[in-house]
Structures are given as structure tokens and as C-alpha cells.
Design an enzyme around this catalytic site. Structure first.
Site, short mmCIF file in Angstrom:
data_model
loop_
_atom_site.label_atom_id
_atom_site.label_comp_id
_atom_site.label_asym_id
_atom_site.label_seq_id
_atom_site.Cartn_x
_atom_site.Cartn_y
_atom_site.Cartn_z
N ASP A 257 -8.90 -4.37 -0.36
CA ASP A 257 -8.91 -2.94 -0.07
C ASP A 257 -10.12 -2.32 -0.76
OD1 ASP A 257 -7.91 -3.30 -2.63
OD2 ASP A 257 -6.60 -1.55 -2.53
N ASP B 78 -8.13 -4.22 -5.64
CA ASP B 78 -7.00 -4.63 -6.47
C ASP B 78 -5.89 -5.26 -5.62
OD1 ASP B 78 -5.99 -2.35 -5.27
OD2 ASP B 78 -5.32 -1.40 -7.13
N SER C 254 -8.83 3.76 -3.97
CA SER C 254 -8.24 2.52 -3.48
C SER C 254 -8.35 2.39 -1.96
CB SER C 254 -6.77 2.45 -3.93
OG SER C 254 -6.23 1.18 -3.71
N ASP D 68 -10.85 -0.73 -3.52
CA ASP D 68 -11.21 -1.02 -4.92
C ASP D 68 -10.85 -2.44 -5.32
OD1 ASP D 68 -8.43 -0.72 -5.06
OD2 ASP D 68 -8.49 0.28 -7.00
#
EC number: 5.4.2.10
Length: 452
Positions: A245, A249, A108, A247
Site C-alpha cells: 500500500d 506497511d 497509508s 506507506d
């Protein structure tokens, strides 16, 4: 320490998180999730269970995703390798193709040396604690070792990105024509798919942070570093900036003047818009205890109930799933729109935020004015006995006294860290000076009363 944290298994790649651990974790996952009713029916029909595997572009993801795929295939699971895609894309694809489960390799918003393994169950939903515990226990048990035709195959998921883009575009209440959007892709998983999707939705797009080399993910860019995005928006005279960010999400935004619009403000905008369109289930928003007091005031003014949860998107999801709510999230920009996603989706959130600008013909600053942000101060008091936060009467009396002085113009929150010897003191007040003074006052009592 348990293997699973608040969002899967995470750590330094080739430190605690090795290829060997990834392989065995995948094998244990196949034991627990590859033996369900649907998987059993597939086996009875001479077919194998199926899993989607994706990753973000950090360099360690190459060997870790290969290890995951190997562990699954060696356990008789067919793997569809989606390559580099956002976490919410992986979750969507699991449900879209009716896969038995899926694995996302990503850390992440963490720096490049870290990595993680996130596991999603059937339908693209995050695992409950009980299932994570079963997978961890399965690491010490017998693994599946089929031979011959029972061994899984690894194939490229050729149309994975196209399926996700079509899904995102189909969710929009309005096109983005006429709006200039600056996208910061954090040199992460959104670098390929986010610019394409915003352009397909009609926006004029300027892109930064979209040159991942495996080592630069989140490095001075993305939702944790908004300065560069704000400068670019002002420089280009753009209407809005959207930051993902690593990843993708999460989503944060900046308005045309470069002012930050955080997750609470984004939720306020979307909640009011969804209520107006009859899409906000039970006129309810789900948010964590860390959400700003201004969000609560704004929702009250607009006839929207706020359900509070503990900090963490998994708790927001639990409350949403339990009651069928359609919108929830966190101040960090992890926003969940359950009509279209099973997890936080930064692309979906950003698209819908900009779509509201287009639909209503308003600037982001005008939309964000629905909520007044109360100054918030957060202090971490370290090296204290966090276990006594709730039981120390003197400390609790001090918190009550500060809350009484603030009245309805502020809020106090005291939280023990779940992993460190520290206590978090959060104070909101009508002005920054008051918030800082009250936070310092409580922090002093925490140090005195909870000294380790």
C-alpha cells in the site's frame, strides 16, 4: 472529536490537516516525548533529543514534513530527515539509531489528497492511547522555546535506506534465487526500496506502480487494487505478485494464476513455516475477530493457537507485546513479525513469503492450500442506532439462531462502527449463497430493530 484516530492524525491535507497543525503537533510531541529519561540524560551531557522524520511521496508530504521538522527543531530536537521511506522503515530506524522518537507523514492506503501524521515512541513502537491524549492536551500548553545552542538541527539521514535494506536481508531464512516476482509499489513509499531489496535477495523482479509523482499514490494500483498486478503476473509468467500500500506497511499477494492470497492466508503460511523452524513463540498466532474461519481451522489442524483481538493493528500489537508472541496481523495484509519489526512491514512480509516458496520449493498456490477460505459477506447497515447492537434482545436472538443453523460450518459477527451511524454484519459460511442469505437476513433485523 479527538485529534488522534486509530492510526495517528489523518485528514485532507490543507483541509483539517494544515502545516500549522503539523508544526504545533510536533512541538507538543517534543514536550511529551522529548522530556523522557534518556532525553534528559542527553541534555545533561550537553546533547539534544533526536527524532527521525520520514514521509511517503504524496505532494502534501513535502510541506507537512517540513512543518514537522520545523516544530521539532524549534523545540530543541535534532531531526534526522530520512526522506521518502516506508512507515516500517521509519519505525526500524528509530530503534536502530536509538532515537528518542520519530514521525511518519503518510495517509497509508488513502487517496493522494489525504495525509496523516504517525508518531512513534522510543524503540519505534506505536503510542498508547494515554500518550496520544497527553500530546493532544499539550497543544494547549506552553511549548519549548530554546535559543542559541539549544535549538535543534535538521540533517539528512544519509544512510537510512541502506540500514533498512541490510536489516531486511539479514532477516531472511532463505534467498529468493530462481523466482520471478512482480512488485506493485502503489506509486508509494516502497517504490525506491522494495525492488532493490527483492533483487538483492536474489529474485528476478518486474515492477509496476513505481513511478510516484506526488499525486498518483494508490491510484488504481497497490494492495487495494490487485487487478493490474494479477494481469501482469499472468502476462509475464511470473511465480508470484506482491502488492504494497502507499506507506508499505501492508502486503497482499497473487499466485502464478493471478489468484489473490490475502493477509489471513499469508499469516497461515508464515505461522506454519515459523512453527516448523521453531520461531513461532508458544505456537501462537494473533489475529483479529475479522479473520476468516478458515484461518482458525488451518491453525487448529497444525497445532497452532489463535489469540483473537478487536479490529485494528494496534490491538494485535498490544496482545503480541503483552505475551511476547512473534506473529500476528489482519486480513488486510498488515502482518507483524515481532522478531524483526515493531509494526506491520509489507516488505518484510513479502520477502518472507517468497522466501518460504524458495525454501520449500513450492508454488504460492501450494503453500496457500494450507488454508481453505470460507466465503465471507460483509454488509454495512447505515443510519441505525449502533449503541443498541448488544442490548437488543430480538437482534441478539436472531444472531444466535443463525449461528446455531451454521453450526461449525460458519460464523456470524456483528460490529458497531466506532465513527459512523452504521452496523457491520459479517457472515461466513461453507458456500457464498448461504453466507449472502444469512447476512441479508440479519441485516434486515438490524434495520427493523435499530432504526434511528
Amino acid at each position: 472529536m479527538p485529534l488522534f484516530g486509530t492510526d495517528g492524525v489523518r485528514g485532507l491535507a490543507n483541509g483539517p490537516l494544515t502545516a500549522d497543525l503539523a508544526l504545533h503537533l510536533a512541538q507538543a510531541t517534543a514536550v511529551v516525548l522529548g522530556q523522557g529519561r534518556t532525553a534528559a540524560a542527553r541534555r545533561a551531557a550537553g546533547k539534544r533529543p533526536t527524532a527521525v522524520v520520514a514521509r511517503d511521496p504524496r505532494v502534501s508530504g513535502e510541506f507537512l514534513s517540513a512543518a514537522v521538522a520545523a516544530g521539532l527543531a524549534s523545540s530543541g530536537v535534532d531531526v534526522l530527515d530520512a526522506g521518502v521511506l516506508p512507515t516500517p522503515a521509519a519505525a526500524f530506524l528509530i530503534g536502530d539509531i536509538d532515537a528518542d522518537f520519530g514521525v511518519m507523514v503518510s495517509a497509508s492506503h488513502n487517496p493522494a489528497p489525504d495525509n496523516g501524521i504517525k508518531i512513534f515512541a522510543r524503540g519505534g513502537v506505536k503510542l498508547p492511547d494515554m500518550v496520544e491524549q497527553r500530546i493532544e492536551a499539550a497543544l494547549d500548553g506552553d511549548m519549548l522555546q530554546p535559543t542559541g545552542a539549544g535549538v535543534g538541527r535538521i540533517r539528512r539521514f544519509a544512510d537510512a535506506e541502506d540500514r533498512y535494506v541490510v536489516h531486511l536481508l539479514g532477516s531472511l531464512p532463505h534467498r529468493l534465487d530462481g523466482l520471478h516476482v512482480v512488485l506493485d509499489c502503489a506509486h508509494g513509499a516502497a517504490a525506491g526500496v522494495s525492488p532493490e531489496t527483492f533483487r538483492d535477495a536474489g529474485a528476478r523482479v518486474t515492477v509496476i506502480g513505481a513511478d510516484p509523482d506526488g499525486l498518483n499514490i494508490n491510484d488504481g494500483v497497490g494492495s487495494t487494487h490487485l487487478d493490474q498486478l494479477a494481469r501482469k503476473v499472468r502476462e509475464m509468467g511470473a511465480d508470484v505478485g506482491i502488492a504494497h500500500d502507499g506507506d508499505a506497511d501492508r502486503c497482499l499477494a497473487v499466485d502464478a494464476e493471478g489468484r489473490i492470497v490475502d493477509g489471513d492466508q499469508i499469516m497461515a503460511i508464515l505461522a506454519v513455516a515459523m512453527k516448523d523452524r521453531g520461531r513461532l513463540v508458544d505456537d501462537t498466532l494473533v489475529a483479529t475477530v475479522m479473520s476468516n474461519l478458515g484461518l482458525h481451522r488451518a491453525m487448529q489442524d497444525n497445532g497452532i493457537q489463535v489469540v483473537q483481538t478487536a479490529v485494528g493493528d494496534r490491538y494485535v500489537l498490544e496482545a503480541m507485546n503483552k505475551n511476547g508472541y512473534s506473529l500476528g496481523g489482519e486480513q488486510s495484509g498488515h502482518v507483524i513479525m515481532s522478531e524483526f519489526a515493531t509494526t506491520g512491514d509489507g516488505l518484510l512480509t513479502g520477502l518472507h513469503l517468497v522466501a518460504e516458496m524458495a525454501r520449500q520449493g513450492k508454488t504460492l498456490a501450494e503453500l496457500a492450500s494450507v488454508m481453505t477460505v470460507f466465503p465471507q459477506v460483509l454488509l454495512n447497515v447505515r443510519d441505525v442506532d449502533r449503541s443498541r447492537v448488544s442490548s437488543d434482545e430480538v437482534l441478539q436472538a436472531e444472531v444466535a439462531a443463525v449461528q446455531a443453523e451454521l453450526g461449525d460450518t460458519g460464523r456470524v459477527l456483528l460490529r458497531a462502527s466506532g465513527t459512523e451511524a452504521l452496523v457491520r454484519v459479517m457472515v461466513e459460511a461453507a458456500d457464498a449463497a448461504s453466507a449472502e442469505a444469512y447476512a441479508d437476513r440479519i441485516a434486515t433485523v438490524v434495520r427493523e430493530r435499530l432504526a434511528a
